[in-house]
Write a protein that holds these residues in place. Sequence first.
Motif, PDB file in Angstrom:
ATOM      1  N   ALA A  34       2.532 -27.036  -8.420  1.00 40.03           N
ATOM      2  CA  ALA A  34       1.742 -28.247  -8.683  1.00 40.03           C
ATOM      3  C   ALA A  34       1.932 -29.267  -7.568  1.00 40.03           C
ATOM      4  CB  ALA A  34       2.158 -28.846 -10.027  1.00 40.03           C
TER       5      ALA A  34
ATOM      6  N   GLU B 191      11.568 -26.468 -10.696  1.00 40.87           N
ATOM      7  CA  GLU B 191      10.981 -25.305 -11.364  1.00 40.87           C
ATOM      8  C   GLU B 191       9.790 -24.780 -10.562  1.00 40.87           C
ATOM      9  OE1 GLU B 191      12.281 -23.986 -14.072  1.00 40.87           O
ATOM     10  OE2 GLU B 191      13.801 -25.562 -14.314  1.00 40.87           O
ATOM     11  N   ASP B 192       9.500 -23.484 -10.694  1.00 39.70           N
ATOM     12  CA  ASP B 192       8.387 -22.886  -9.951  1.00 39.70           C
ATOM     13  C   ASP B 192       7.058 -23.566 -10.263  1.00 39.70           C
ATOM     14  OD1 ASP B 192      10.070 -21.146  -8.710  1.00 39.70           O
ATOM     15  OD2 ASP B 192       9.515 -19.389  -9.895  1.00 39.70           O
ATOM     16  N   THR B 193       6.831 -23.902 -11.533  1.00 41.03           N
ATOM     17  CA  THR B 193       5.571 -24.561 -11.896  1.00 41.03           C
ATOM     18  C   THR B 193       5.459 -25.913 -11.202  1.00 41.03           C
ATOM     19  OG1 THR B 193       6.711 -25.338 -13.888  1.00 41.03           O
ATOM     20  CG2 THR B 193       5.267 -23.418 -14.127  1.00 41.03           C
ATOM     21  N   GLN B 194       6.577 -26.624 -11.090  1.00 37.76           N
ATOM     22  CA  GLN B 194       6.566 -27.917 -10.403  1.00 37.76           C
ATOM     23  C   GLN B 194       6.292 -27.741  -8.914  1.00 37.76           C
ATOM     24  OE1 GLN B 194      10.542 -29.064 -11.676  1.00 37.76           O
ATOM     25  NE2 GLN B 194       9.691 -30.697 -12.943  1.00 37.76           N
TER      26      GLN B 194
END
Length: 327
Positions: free
Chosen positions: A52, A46-49
């Motif tokens: 981060a 995922e983009d958030t992963q």
Amino acid sequence: MHLVAPPEHPFAQFVRILGKGKRGARGMSREEAREAMGMLLDDKVEDTQLGAFLMLLRHKEESAEELAGFTEALRARLQPPKIALDLDWPSYAGKKRHLPWFLLAVKALAASGVRIHMHGGGAHTAGRLYTEQLLGLLEIPLCADWQAVAATLDQRKPAFTTLGSWSPQLQRMIDLRNTLGLRSPIHSLARVLNPLGASCVLQSIFHPGYQAVHREASQLLGDTAIVIKGEGGEIEANPDASSHLYGTANGENWDEEWPALSAQRHVKPETLDPAHLLAVWRGEVQDDYGLLAIRATTALALRALGRSREQAFAEAETIWQNRHSSN
């Protein structure tokens, strides 16, 4: 009614490894890094992963084991054709203080028969002059695929590819530079990749302290490499300063100190005019700093190919003088 918690995303374990507090966080093993990069390259994150992961790794600073694992994941997916290649020449930093004199060294080396593959990641930081912007002016071919690379090398020209043409996922990570506000570890990784398995990898580091890590990564991968702190972060020996060469070959590390070529530092040019590069290449004008940088950078490449320092500098002078007749 029983509420069922959603299953944890498979990539979450790698974010947790890097981000689990001061006492719980740690670096990844080579195997973990290989698996994590494999998921990134296969678009299973995922983009958030992604954001981060990159910033946690940036804050920690990437290890040699992580760089080696990342590289192995990419190489397993690339599977390029076998192309005879002397030097892998990553160009990702861009120049700010001086013109990219290393490009004239590359052209002269290629004309002499040294087979060089260059690759870069685009103009990601404002105010810097990138290799991609000068390919047309300096007649360095931009190759769209590996077949074009092979054909270009056979013509005694350096071949340039964009990172995005053979790894769009890594290019996307580099392009997050202005979104995240910091360079990601992919800028370091790109220098280690050696996608075509060249005989030697030349690498330049901008920040002191990274040279040993990069050398160790190349050593783990079984590559022959030389790492320097190049001018502006590009593979260009600064004639106004001493250069420390961090080398590895056949699993053994070596170090060499090259003294400055100039007794006094040259004045930084007020502006960077790419046309000046072309004029020096054609022999229309002289540039003391530029010619010293070209000679030292050419010698660095020849040192990577096995010459002694003395042989390398003598041959560098000959290569430059014969740059127009070698074809």
